[in-house]
Design an enzyme around this catalytic site. Sequence first.
Site, PDB file in Angstrom:
ATOM      1  CB  SER A  77      16.290  48.615  34.447  1.00 43.93           C
ATOM      2  OG  SER A  77      15.475  49.730  34.119  1.00 43.93           O
TER       3      SER A  77
ATOM      4  CE1 TYR B 297      18.408  51.428  38.455  1.00 46.34           C
ATOM      5  CE2 TYR B 297      17.556  52.132  36.321  1.00 46.34           C
ATOM      6  CZ  TYR B 297      17.462  51.335  37.444  1.00 46.34           C
ATOM      7  OH  TYR B 297      16.429  50.431  37.555  1.00 46.34           O
TER       8      TYR B 297
END
Length: 259
Positions: free
Chosen positions: A148, A161
């Site tokens: 990401s 995350y």
Amino acid sequence: MNSTQDTAPSNAPVVWITGASQGIGEAVAIALAREGMTVAASARNEERLAALARQSDALPGRIVPYPLDVTDQTAVHETVNKIIANHGAVDQAILNAGTYIASPAAEFTSNVVRQQMELNLMGVCHCLEPLIAAMKKQGKGVIAINASLAGYRGLPKAAGYGASKAALINMAESLNSELWREGIDIKVINPGFVKTPLTSKNRFPMPFLMEVDKAAEVIVKGMKGRQFEIRFPRIFAAIMALLRHLPYSLYFWLVRKTG
């Protein structure tokens, strides 16, 4: 109907996708089947996988469901062996399974971080182990790890995350630097915000939100190319890349002003 029992021999390239029951994984699976590939699709939800497989009935390729929880290391090894036994060598793999759980600093808990590390990071590691071994034997293969843009730098409410995705980027870089000698092309996919069931839960503005089919198109094109990183949307990725190189004093000032 497509199923794990559908083992008719085929000369089509074999692609394994994890996290394939929805979102980016589902869209990429359909796009690759549209190109005539045999797609081994894995996720925990068997019903969604079966529905996904049915979508390929009228396509040049096929989608074959392989239900799997990637946090189960033994099950991952067994699944990779089944795919190879049923369809032949895995030519490409897109390790996409992952999740996002907000982790505001004021509510920080190790359990939230652990959950994301187990799925986002260790789930990928479980898949890499048998894939790398198999691709070394065949002398070729492409593995794309879905990380990401959030892995570029620490962002508010994303301690768990972001840490898991930063680890994936670093690991992909490390593996790429060695496995090219074995004929294995390691890539990293760094998406920004994509319109999926996962991002639909977000209650904050998502700049440059991208349609999932467009994201799948970028990934499919990137899998054919020679570049290491597949990142999108283009403008947002460029902004995040700039932030990645800012000195800490300026970076934290910007984050605190906008956060």
